[in-house]
Enzyme design. Structure first.
Site, PDB file in Angstrom:
ATOM      1  N   LYS A  13       0.071   5.669   5.833  1.00 11.02           N
ATOM      2  CA  LYS A  13       0.950   4.525   6.142  1.00 11.02           C
ATOM      3  C   LYS A  13       2.395   4.822   5.722  1.00 11.02           C
ATOM      4  CE  LYS A  13      -1.465   1.730   3.495  1.00 11.02           C
ATOM      5  NZ  LYS A  13      -2.507   2.632   2.937  1.00 11.02           N
ATOM      6  N   ARG A  87      -2.978  -7.505   2.565  1.00 12.57           N
ATOM      7  CA  ARG A  87      -4.197  -6.836   2.114  1.00 12.57           C
ATOM      8  C   ARG A  87      -5.347  -7.815   1.957  1.00 12.57           C
ATOM      9  NH1 ARG A  87      -1.381  -2.189  -0.438  1.00 12.57           N
ATOM     10  NH2 ARG A  87      -2.986  -0.722  -1.059  1.00 12.57           N
ATOM     11  N   ARG A 126      -1.262  14.607  -3.274  1.00 13.95           N
ATOM     12  CA  ARG A 126       0.027  13.984  -2.931  1.00 13.95           C
ATOM     13  C   ARG A 126       1.047  14.045  -4.065  1.00 13.95           C
ATOM     14  NH1 ARG A 126       0.135   7.877  -1.136  1.00 13.95           N
ATOM     15  NH2 ARG A 126      -1.119   7.644  -3.028  1.00 13.95           N
ATOM     16  N   ARG A 159       3.920  12.266  -9.433  1.00 14.53           N
ATOM     17  CA  ARG A 159       2.556  11.973  -8.984  1.00 14.53           C
ATOM     18  C   ARG A 159       2.227  10.590  -9.499  1.00 14.53           C
ATOM     19  NH1 ARG A 159      -0.217  16.783  -6.867  1.00 14.53           N
ATOM     20  NH2 ARG A 159       1.212  18.503  -7.265  1.00 14.53           N
ATOM     21  N   ARG A 171      -9.756   1.571  -5.497  1.00 13.00           N
ATOM     22  CA  ARG A 171      -8.837   1.186  -4.410  1.00 13.00           C
ATOM     23  C   ARG A 171      -9.582   1.140  -3.075  1.00 13.00           C
ATOM     24  NH1 ARG A 171      -4.535   5.636  -5.586  1.00 13.00           N
ATOM     25  NH2 ARG A 171      -3.544   5.078  -3.630  1.00 13.00           N
TER      26      ARG A 171
END
Ligand code: AP5
Length: 218
Positions: A13, A87, A126, A159, A171
């Site tokens: 996203k 959400r 990531r 990070r 999550r």
């Protein structure tokens, strides 16, 4: 044009939002980024949400709706990209009401579908530029020059505290329990478009562009 990018943690996203901002002059509203900014500022709100975020739980609806309401008032000529919001169904209803009050509407909801295994890979590799927020990955998208951001030349990278296997599990659970019902909700409203988020970034981008051009033409 106002759009939502919907998808589990690590679906891409943020990556796709940044490109749309660059190429279409849209404004990205990422509730995750707003909450992280609040944390970094050391505000009372930031302290309140820090633990919740690190656990991988959702922050309460009233907090995120309040953050979005503030930003919506600022307006966006190229339209808004809602990244990580809404959400929950309560957040989706609130967004409808907020846009309605401003005489605006939602034009499309793009769902990025990605397998759980790939999400783990993406999240564990990531990192982002601490200066401009550009998103990288250890193997699939490293910086061209080691330790130097391709976009701004910055040399500090971050990070996220919640990018660890335990928080990610939570999550994902939150996503399937509370956010995935939005897929049916927006399908029923005739706004949902599904994109295969397993494809390379450029192919996902091309598919999103195709959808947005089609929506713009009515
Ligand atoms: P948030 O910051 O929104 O995190 P998230 O939804 O978990 O999403 P991510 O930012 O982790 O992933 P992404 O989809 O943006 O993927 P990215 O592009 O970075 O939320 C964090 C927390 O804040 C929540 O857990 C919650 O506590 C709170 N919160 C936020 N909003 C809330 C709300 N509305 N209500 C309540 N609480 C809220 O990509 C990931 C990696 O994959 C990158 O390394 C990238 O390079 C790579 N990648 C991207 N696309 C591809 C591709 N096509 N192929 C291969 N690699 C790819």
């Amino acid at each position: 044009m106002n759009i939502i990018l919907l998808g589990p943690p690590g679906a891409g996203k943020g990556t796709q939002s940044r490109r749309l901002v660059e190429e279409r002059g849209m404004v990205q509203l990422s509730t995750g980024d707003m909450l992280r900014e609040a944390r970094a500022s050391g505000s009372e709100l930031g302290r309140k949400v820090a633990e919740v975020m690190d656990r991988g739980d959702l922050v309460t609806d009233d907090i995120v709706i309040g953050l979005i309401e503030e930003k919506l008032k600022e307006g966006a000529e190229g339209g808004f990209i809602f990244d990580g919001f809404p959400r929950t169904l309560a957040q989706a209803d609130a967004l409808d009401a907020l846009l309605g009050r401003l005489g605006q509407k939602l034009d499309a909801v793009i769902e990025l579908g990605v397998d759980d295994e790939a999400l783990v890979e993406r999240i564990s590799g990531r990192y982002t530029c601490a200066d401009c927020g550009e998103v990288y990955h250890d193997t699939t998208r490293p910086t061209r020059e080691e330790g130097v951001c391709d976009v701004c030349g910055g040399t500090n990278f971050r990070r996220r505290a919640d990018d660890n296997p335990e928080s990610l599990r939570q999550r994902l659970m939150e996503y399937y329990k509370k956010t995935s019902p939005l897929i049916g909700y927006y399908h029923a409203k005739g706004l949902l478009h599904r994109v295969d988020g397993m494809k390379p970034v450029e192919e996902v981008a091309a598919e999103i562009d195709r959808i947005l051009d089609e929506v713009a033409q009515g």
